[in-house]
Write an enzyme that holds these catalytic residues in place. Structure first.
Site, mmCIF file in Angstrom:
data_model
loop_
_atom_site.group_PDB
_atom_site.id
_atom_site.type_symbol
_atom_site.label_atom_id
_atom_site.label_comp_id
_atom_site.label_asym_id
_atom_site.label_seq_id
_atom_site.Cartn_x
_atom_site.Cartn_y
_atom_site.Cartn_z
ATOM 1 N N LYS A 267 0.824 -1.193 0.000
ATOM 2 C CA LYS A 267 0.000 0.000 0.000
ATOM 3 C C LYS A 267 0.865 1.252 0.000
ATOM 4 O O LYS A 267 1.331 1.709 1.035
ATOM 5 C CB LYS A 267 -0.929 0.042 1.225
ATOM 6 N N GLU B 241 9.229 16.567 15.596
ATOM 7 C CA GLU B 241 9.626 16.352 14.206
ATOM 8 C C GLU B 241 8.843 17.308 13.306
ATOM 9 O O GLU B 241 7.616 17.272 13.257
ATOM 10 C CB GLU B 241 9.364 14.911 13.794
ATOM 11 N N CYS C 16 12.593 10.783 7.380
ATOM 12 C CA CYS C 16 12.764 10.330 8.758
ATOM 13 C C CYS C 16 14.229 10.376 9.168
ATOM 14 O O CYS C 16 14.548 10.435 10.347
ATOM 15 C CB CYS C 16 12.199 8.917 8.921
ATOM 16 N N GLU D 124 8.861 1.371 11.267
ATOM 17 C CA GLU D 124 9.958 2.335 11.151
ATOM 18 C C GLU D 124 9.329 3.710 11.136
ATOM 19 O O GLU D 124 8.564 4.052 10.230
ATOM 20 C CB GLU D 124 10.779 2.106 9.878
#
Length: 503
Positions: free
Chosen positions: A193, A403, A302, A267
């Protein structure tokens, strides 16, 4: 370049071309393109222009059901093949991907306007496929003696059957390499996906799997939003989930997967520190920190080194060099090979990032050294934000702790190595850390004390299929890459054969 992508998308043009109704990018399920689904089509927007780029079919629950059923049929066909045949098919897939690198790279640009100079994840996909193909015919099990018995005790590793792989918009081909390659090598079939924000390269990869001779349905590609993602994670026929994305979505994935006790590998994000010691090559450190920080993928990674820790006595010298690199970066059309800095993924992302900058200025989290505005002029229609650098940032501030996922970085002072380690570890994340020093002893000492899944010394995050990659703390759990990444897609079985007493 100059070829055509799947579904009629024009590749190699300086801007993305709108598609016509007969150019809908359908799901790839069981080897067939499906353009009509239970959900409305998604209009894909090219971030560099803000204009429609493609119409994409979205998967809902019925399409996920179909994909999982197809994957189970393909899994049985796949595991019925001999190991040498499966190995050769994966090598052939790597060859086919290698022959289409330019096309896949261009589709990556169309997906989320990453500059073509940074669109090398197609090459990473090829490398992962070639690496994990080598595991298919290697021994994965063992036998052990059993106390008080002469029985034969076998430890085998079996595939899960069907696994779901959920990729973020900013790295679908990298996830295809790091997750789909080992999943197939382990004997699984995959329902893949990609995000509806960036589905084009993934759909073409699915077609290349068929071209390489893989069984139909072994790799199903189902672009989807939250509804399709939830259906995939909750599906009782999916035996394991590998998710790459943000922490908030990961919590929802874990809650949904709990309904069937489906194991999940995650992750997640990061707030990585790049530690610059006084003895470092400051020119190299400035260049690497600029590209690992605000420039690469416009900070939408990331692995972004968004906290740059600089030793006091070289702070001013480093900042001068760092700003020179950041402010001289070529910004513009992502199809121009000279461009290194492109837009963020959406208008909503641009507003979110600029709100973060405004909040940091109001809170006096640090001094705004450059950037902080939306780019106007010829690029105003796109989602371009200036590379943004704050200096003398407080490591306890919201700017340093949350973040941003955009081209915004914080430069922070430190005194000695102990201070650097304390500041670097003072975060809820732990995906990457970076160290710049010429002192080998210091490099080893600091790296061992940093709470991060990967530590890169005098280099950038150069992910390779041989190295396990994953996070500490809220940056996730489980690994991709290396033998550890292969084991994520295998489950252990113990078989004991009674032999009776030795005669």
């Amino acid at each position: 370049m100059g070829s055509r992508g799947g579904g009629g998308l024009v590749i190699g043009a300086s801007v993305a071309q709108p598609v016509t109704p007969d150019q809908v990018h359908g799901l790839l399920v069981g080897g067939d393109r499906i353009t009509a689904s239970s959900l409305p089509h998604h209009t894909h927007i090219f971030p560099a222009t803000g204009r429609p780029n493609a119409a994409v079919t979205l998967a809902g629950k019925p399409e996920i059901d179909l994909a999982v059923a197809s994957a189970w049929d393909a899994h049985r066909e796949w595991t019925a093949l001999t190991v040498d045949r499966r190995r050769d098919l994966l090598i052939n897939l790597a060859d086919v991907v290698g022959a289409h690198l330019d096309e896949l790279a261009a589709l990556n640009v169309h997906d989320y306007a990453v500059p073509v100079s940074f669109a090398g994840t197609a090459l990473l996909l090829e490398r992962f496929l070639r690496h994990f193909a080598g595991y298919v015919d290697k021994p994965l099990g063992s036998s052990t003696p059993v106390d008080g018995s002469f029985d034969i005790n076998l430890v085998e590793r079996d595939p899960y059957g069907v696994v779901g792989v959920i990729a973020p918009w900013n790295g679908a081909l990298a996830v295809a390499g790091s997750c789909i390659a080992p999943a197939l090598a382990a004997g699984n079939a995959v329902v893949f996906k990609p995000s509806e924000l960036a589905p084009l390269a993934s759909l073409r990869f699915g077609e290349l799997c068929l071209q390489a001779g893989l069984p139909r349905g072994l790799v199903n590609v189902v672009p989807a939003g939250p509804e399709g993602g939830d259906a995939l994670v909750r599906h009782p026929g999916v035996r394991k989930i590998h998710f790459t994305g943000g922490g908030d979505t990961a919590r929802r994935v874990l809650q949904a997967a709990a309904s069937n006790l489906t194991p999940v590998v995650a992750e997640l994000g990061g707030k990585s520190a790049s530690v610059i010691f006084a003895d470092a090559d400051l020119d190299a450190a400035a260049m690497l920190s600029a590209h690992q920080g605000p420039l690469m993928q416009s900070g939408q990674s990331c692995a972004c080194a968004s906290r740059i820790l600089v030793q006091d006595r070289v702070y001013d010298a480093f900042v001068e060099k760092f700003l020179a690199v950041v402010t001289s970066a070529e910004i513009g059309d992502p199809f121009d090979p000279a461009v290194v800095f492109g837009p963020v993924v959406s208008d909503a992302a641009a507003h979110r990032i600029l709100s973060t900058v405004d909040a940091a200025v109001r809170a006096r989290a640090g001094s705004l050294l450059t950037g902080g505005r939306r780019i106007s002029g010829d690029l105003a229609a796109g989602y371009y934000i200036e590379p943004t650098v704050f200096g003398d940032v407080d490591n306890t501030s919201e700017l340093a702790r949350t973040e941003t996922f955009g081209p915004v970085v914080s430069v922070i002072r430190f005194g000695d190595a102990a201070d650097a380690v304390r500041l670097a570890n003072d975060t809820s994340y732990g995906l990457n850390a970076f160290v710049h020093t010429r002192d080998l002893n210091r490099a080893h000492s600091v790296a061992r004390r940093l709470e991060a899944g990967s530590v890169w010394i005098n280099t950038f995050s150069d992910i390779a299929p041989q190295g396990p990659y994953g996070g500490y703390k809220q940056s996730g759990f489980g690994r991709t890459g290396g033998a550890e990444g292969l084991q994520e897609f295998l489950q252990v079985k113990n078989i004991r054969i009674g032999m009776g007493a030795r005669s």
